[in-house]
Write an enzyme that holds these catalytic residues in place. Structure first.
Site, mmCIF file in Angstrom:
data_model
loop_
_atom_site.group_PDB
_atom_site.id
_atom_site.type_symbol
_atom_site.label_atom_id
_atom_site.label_comp_id
_atom_site.label_asym_id
_atom_site.label_seq_id
_atom_site.Cartn_x
_atom_site.Cartn_y
_atom_site.Cartn_z
ATOM 1 N N GLU A 222 1.851 -2.424 13.696
ATOM 2 C CA GLU A 222 3.090 -3.089 13.280
ATOM 3 C C GLU A 222 3.715 -3.838 14.466
ATOM 4 O O GLU A 222 4.929 -3.798 14.683
ATOM 5 C CB GLU A 222 4.090 -2.066 12.707
ATOM 6 C CG GLU A 222 3.559 -1.284 11.513
ATOM 7 C CD GLU A 222 3.409 -2.106 10.228
ATOM 8 O OE1 GLU A 222 3.799 -3.304 10.205
ATOM 9 O OE2 GLU A 222 2.881 -1.553 9.249
ATOM 10 N N LYS B 76 -5.214 -3.896 7.949
ATOM 11 C CA LYS B 76 -5.010 -3.993 9.399
ATOM 12 C C LYS B 76 -4.984 -2.602 10.028
ATOM 13 O O LYS B 76 -5.655 -2.354 11.028
ATOM 14 C CB LYS B 76 -3.678 -4.721 9.719
ATOM 15 C CG LYS B 76 -3.600 -6.125 9.189
ATOM 16 C CD LYS B 76 -2.278 -6.795 9.548
ATOM 17 C CE LYS B 76 -1.054 -6.091 8.997
ATOM 18 N NZ LYS B 76 -0.999 -6.083 7.511
ATOM 19 N N CYS C 255 -2.344 -14.937 -2.853
ATOM 20 C CA CYS C 255 -3.097 -16.068 -2.310
ATOM 21 C C CYS C 255 -2.149 -17.259 -2.148
ATOM 22 O O CYS C 255 -0.996 -17.216 -2.579
ATOM 23 C CB CYS C 255 -4.274 -16.422 -3.218
ATOM 24 S SG CYS C 255 -3.760 -17.255 -4.726
HETATM 25 P P1 ADP Z 1 -2.209 -3.052 6.216
HETATM 26 O O1 ADP Z 1 -2.069 -2.249 7.470
HETATM 27 O O2 ADP Z 1 -2.828 -4.404 6.440
HETATM 28 O O3 ADP Z 1 -0.948 -3.153 5.420
HETATM 29 P P2 ADP Z 1 -3.698 -0.796 5.309
HETATM 30 O O4 ADP Z 1 -4.844 -0.628 6.253
HETATM 31 O O5 ADP Z 1 -2.542 0.127 5.488
HETATM 32 O O6 ADP Z 1 -3.243 -2.324 5.286
HETATM 33 O O7 ADP Z 1 -4.175 -0.588 3.807
HETATM 34 C C1 ADP Z 1 -5.252 -1.265 3.213
HETATM 35 C C2 ADP Z 1 -5.511 -0.548 1.869
HETATM 36 O O8 ADP Z 1 -4.449 -0.889 0.978
HETATM 37 C C3 ADP Z 1 -6.745 -0.961 1.104
HETATM 38 O O9 ADP Z 1 -7.897 -0.274 1.534
HETATM 39 C C4 ADP Z 1 -6.396 -0.538 -0.308
HETATM 40 O O10 ADP Z 1 -6.664 0.838 -0.505
HETATM 41 C C5 ADP Z 1 -4.874 -0.692 -0.355
HETATM 42 N N1 ADP Z 1 -4.355 -1.837 -1.116
HETATM 43 C C6 ADP Z 1 -3.181 -1.830 -1.819
HETATM 44 N N2 ADP Z 1 -2.941 -3.052 -2.384
HETATM 45 C C7 ADP Z 1 -3.957 -3.873 -2.031
HETATM 46 C C8 ADP Z 1 -4.268 -5.258 -2.278
HETATM 47 N N3 ADP Z 1 -3.482 -6.048 -3.004
HETATM 48 N N4 ADP Z 1 -5.397 -5.769 -1.727
HETATM 49 C C9 ADP Z 1 -6.220 -4.980 -0.977
HETATM 50 N N5 ADP Z 1 -5.980 -3.676 -0.721
HETATM 51 C C10 ADP Z 1 -4.858 -3.108 -1.230
HETATM 52 MG MG MG Z 2 -0.436 -1.402 8.392
HETATM 53 ZN ZN ZN Z 3 -3.589 -15.711 -6.479
#
Ligand code: ADP
Ligand code: MG
Ligand code: ZN
Length: 183
Positions: free
Chosen positions: A89, A22, A177
């Site tokens: 957030e 995100k 999932c």
């Molecule tokens: P969000 O804001 O949705 O928490 P971010 O944009 O901060 O996500 O981070 C996404 C990044 O997190 C991905 O590009 C990857 O490097 C890392 N990552 C860590 N764990 C996972 C996961 N289980 N699935 C996908 N990406 C993950």
């Molecule tokens: Mg985030």
């Molecule tokens: Zn699963």
């Protein structure tokens, strides 16, 4: 003849579980707006101080300058200072975020909101639900399930805390999932 109003604003929401990209997607959209010489203002709530005080930072360490706010109503002070408003957030802001975002869109601003759609119990999180309804554009992103590798749209808390808001990272949360998520 009716005067057609130019520059109509709109709301975009990027939602999904933790680690779904995100913040990455929010930063991508805002950086593109900056390249187009648009004034961009970026905000995050005070709750989220995981990495940096005046930046929003994705899990893959991309970052962009932001302003930390106690309340969403403080965004109003920036009304005349930007064309594009980014909010990360968003689930941690109160319900007043809903009116603030709609007011901005109504005066012609582009509003890009990123936030968790579900809390750790898979219930809707803060003002996001109404913003999904109000938005012109909704993007739902997925992570990878840490158990089986499927698409993950749930956030599993792996620590034992019971408060709604517990700020943490991979030490406390996992993307899961539907099959591997347990309440
Ligand atoms: P969000 O804001 O949705 O928490 P971010 O944009 O901060 O996500 O981070 C996404 C990044 O997190 C991905 O590009 C990857 O490097 C890392 N990552 C860590 N764990 C996972 C996961 N289980 N699935 C996908 N990406 C993950
Ligand atoms: Mg985030
Ligand atoms: Zn699963």
């Amino acid at each position: 003849m009716a005067i057609r109003q130019k520059n109509s604003g709109w709301i975009e929401v990027i939602c999904g579980p933790m680690f779904s990209g995100k913040t990455e997607e929010l930063i991508r959209r805002l950086v593109r707006a900056q390249f187009a010489k648009q004034e961009v203002a970026i905000f995050k709530p005070k709750t989220d101080n995981r990495y940096s005080d005046d930046y929003i930072v994705s899990h893959n360490k991309r970052k962009i300058k932001s302003v930390i706010l106690e309340s969403a109503s403080d965004i109003n002070k920036f009304k005349d200072k930007a064309d594009v408003f980014g909010i990360d957030e968003a689930q941690f802001f109160g319900d007043n975020l809903i009116e603030v975002c709609n007011d901005l869109a109504n005066i012609g601003k582009r509003v890009v909101i990123a936030g968790l759609d579900k809390d750790y119990a898979a219930k809707s999180f803060g003002p996001i639900k109404q913003l999904l309804i109000d938005a012109e554009y909704v993007t739902k992103v997925n992570a990878i399930c840490m158990i089986c590798g499927d698409r993950a749209s749930f956030t599993q808390r792996i620590s034992t805390e019971k408060d709604l808001v517990v700020v943490g990272e991979t030490d406390k949360y996992e993307a899961r999932c539907r099959k591997c998520f347990n309440t």
